[in-house]
Design an enzyme around this catalytic site. Structure first.
Site, PDB file in Angstrom:
ATOM      1  N   MET A 144     -65.627 -47.348 -35.608  1.00  0.00           N
ATOM      2  CA  MET A 144     -64.349 -48.002 -35.338  1.00  0.00           C
ATOM      3  C   MET A 144     -63.688 -48.488 -36.623  1.00  0.00           C
ATOM      4  O   MET A 144     -63.136 -49.585 -36.694  1.00  0.00           O
ATOM      5  CB  MET A 144     -64.557 -49.158 -34.358  1.00  0.00           C
ATOM      6  N   GLY A 145     -63.741 -47.647 -37.656  1.00  0.00           N
ATOM      7  CA  GLY A 145     -62.997 -47.922 -38.869  1.00  0.00           C
ATOM      8  C   GLY A 145     -61.547 -47.498 -38.693  1.00  0.00           C
ATOM      9  O   GLY A 145     -61.016 -47.486 -37.575  1.00  0.00           O
ATOM     10  N   SER A 227     -65.145 -36.582 -38.860  1.00  0.00           N
ATOM     11  CA  SER A 227     -65.411 -37.369 -40.068  1.00  0.00           C
ATOM     12  C   SER A 227     -66.475 -36.729 -40.947  1.00  0.00           C
ATOM     13  O   SER A 227     -66.188 -36.257 -42.046  1.00  0.00           O
ATOM     14  CB  SER A 227     -65.817 -38.797 -39.701  1.00  0.00           C
ATOM     15  N   ARG A 228     -67.708 -36.693 -40.482  1.00  0.00           N
ATOM     16  CA  ARG A 228     -68.820 -36.149 -41.245  1.00  0.00           C
ATOM     17  C   ARG A 228     -69.784 -35.429 -40.318  1.00  0.00           C
ATOM     18  O   ARG A 228     -70.103 -35.902 -39.226  1.00  0.00           O
ATOM     19  CB  ARG A 228     -69.580 -37.257 -41.994  1.00  0.00           C
ATOM     20  N   GLU A 257     -71.259 -27.571 -45.644  1.00  0.00           N
ATOM     21  CA  GLU A 257     -69.880 -27.118 -45.868  1.00  0.00           C
ATOM     22  C   GLU A 257     -69.762 -26.400 -47.203  1.00  0.00           C
ATOM     23  O   GLU A 257     -70.335 -26.862 -48.195  1.00  0.00           O
ATOM     24  CB  GLU A 257     -68.917 -28.315 -45.817  1.00  0.00           C
ATOM     25  N   HIS A 276     -62.964 -28.477 -41.956  1.00  0.00           N
ATOM     26  CA  HIS A 276     -62.841 -29.836 -42.517  1.00  0.00           C
ATOM     27  C   HIS A 276     -61.448 -30.020 -43.105  1.00  0.00           C
ATOM     28  O   HIS A 276     -61.272 -30.400 -44.264  1.00  0.00           O
ATOM     29  CB  HIS A 276     -63.911 -30.129 -43.565  1.00  0.00           C
TER      30      HIS A 276
END
Length: 315
Positions: A144-145, A227-228, A257, A276
């Site tokens: 929750m950033g 995100s990641r 990646e 990405h």
């Protein structure tokens, strides 16, 4: 500082140079495409903005601050940097808007089976079918950033029910009906029609979603990651997709990646892969420069920097 301030700024466009210079008019600011291009100046540098590796850090005897143009800094947290007293800041928040938009796009594409329309267009086939809608569905957001909060607002605007998962679940967030902690992963994902990962990759989040989590999801639910990679266990995710534990996935971030050509994710019929690319916008880069410019002015004035990375926590 008694000695002239030397700032090495690497990897920004020429149009940003003037406003970076204006933030520290008395400093010597050297612009370059890469840190390697100004390696001879590292021993004198006090500030570096760009990708500084362990060798560069070792050479920079006077270095006090490194700024990463990325929001996620897992690649910058090599052991030497973690042990160093050098302050590390990130561009956290710069990609929140496009990442939230990308997640929403993937959710819509999965829910409406957009690839089927593309196949129909390619074959000139008038293929009408019944599809879903996001209104009334539950969006469970991991992290929750900035991106997670931006997605929560947008999902709520689509009349979705929004749940959140964060390290400190006692901290509420706007538009989130209920917050869960890392110990409640299975209950959290069981509620979801979409599980969306917007979190940073840290020692605590790596492998957070494994076999038990994907088993707990509805067979009609989708997994989305913007995100990641590595927060979901790839083997567990592949099994879930192949065996129908979940309906499908939208993957912009990947454990390895670029995603290797032989990766099975490319060819699974219930997976949408993007490279990405979710936050690759001009505005993302500009917001990263905004963070650096504001911090450079603070650094010159001796004020506390913002977006300082907790090197032990990983973000």
């Amino acid at each position: 500082m008694n000695e002239p301030l030397l700032v090495l700024v690497c990897g920004v466009s020429g149009q940003e140079e003037e406003r970076i210079g204006a933030a520290a008019p008395d400093a010597e600011i050297v612009f370059a495409a890469r840190v390697a291009d100004v390696a001879d100046r590292l021993p004198e540098a006090h500030v570096v903005a760009g990708n500084l590796d362990a060798d560069g850090l070792a050479a920079a005897a006077r270095l006090r601050w490194v700024h990463s143009w990325a929001a996620g800094v897992d690649g910058a947290l090599y052991p030497e940097m973690v042990a160093s007293p050098v302050v590390l800041t990130s561009s956290k928040g710069n990609g929140a808007v496009p990442l939230a938009e990308h997640a929403l796009m993937l959710m819509l594409m999965l829910d409406r089976d957009a690839p089927r329309w593309l196949r129909g267009q390619a074959s000139r086939s008038w293929d009408r079918f019944r599809h879903g809608e996001l209104a009334g569905a539950t969006c469970s957001i991991v992290g929750m950033g900035g991106a997670g909060a931006a997605l929560a607002r947008r999902a709520a605007a689509f009349d979705m029910r929004v749940l959140g998962l964060r390290r400190r679940p006692d901290e509420p967030a706007p538009c989130v009906e209920r917050m869960y902690g890392p110990g409640d992963v299975e209950a959290f994902v069981a509620e979801a029609d979409f599980v969306v990962v917007t979190a940073a990759l840290t020692a605590q989040s790596r492998g957070l979603l494994g076999r038990a989590a994907f088993r707990a999801m509805k067979p009609t639910a989708h997994y989305v990651c913007v995100s990641r990679g590595g927060i979901a266990d790839d083997d567990a995710l592949l099994t879930a997709l192949r065996e129908g534990w979940i309906a499908g996935a939208g993957l912009d971030a990947h454990t390895v990646e670029p995603l290797p050509p032989d990766s099975p994710f490319w060819s699974l019929p219930n997976v949408i892969v993007t490279p990405h690319n979710g936050a690759t916008t001009a505005q993302t880069g500009r917001r990263g420069v905004d963070v650096f410019v504001a911090n450079l002015a603070r650094f010159v004035a001796g004020e506390p920097l913002r977006n300082v990375v907790d090197k032990r926590a990983g973000y």
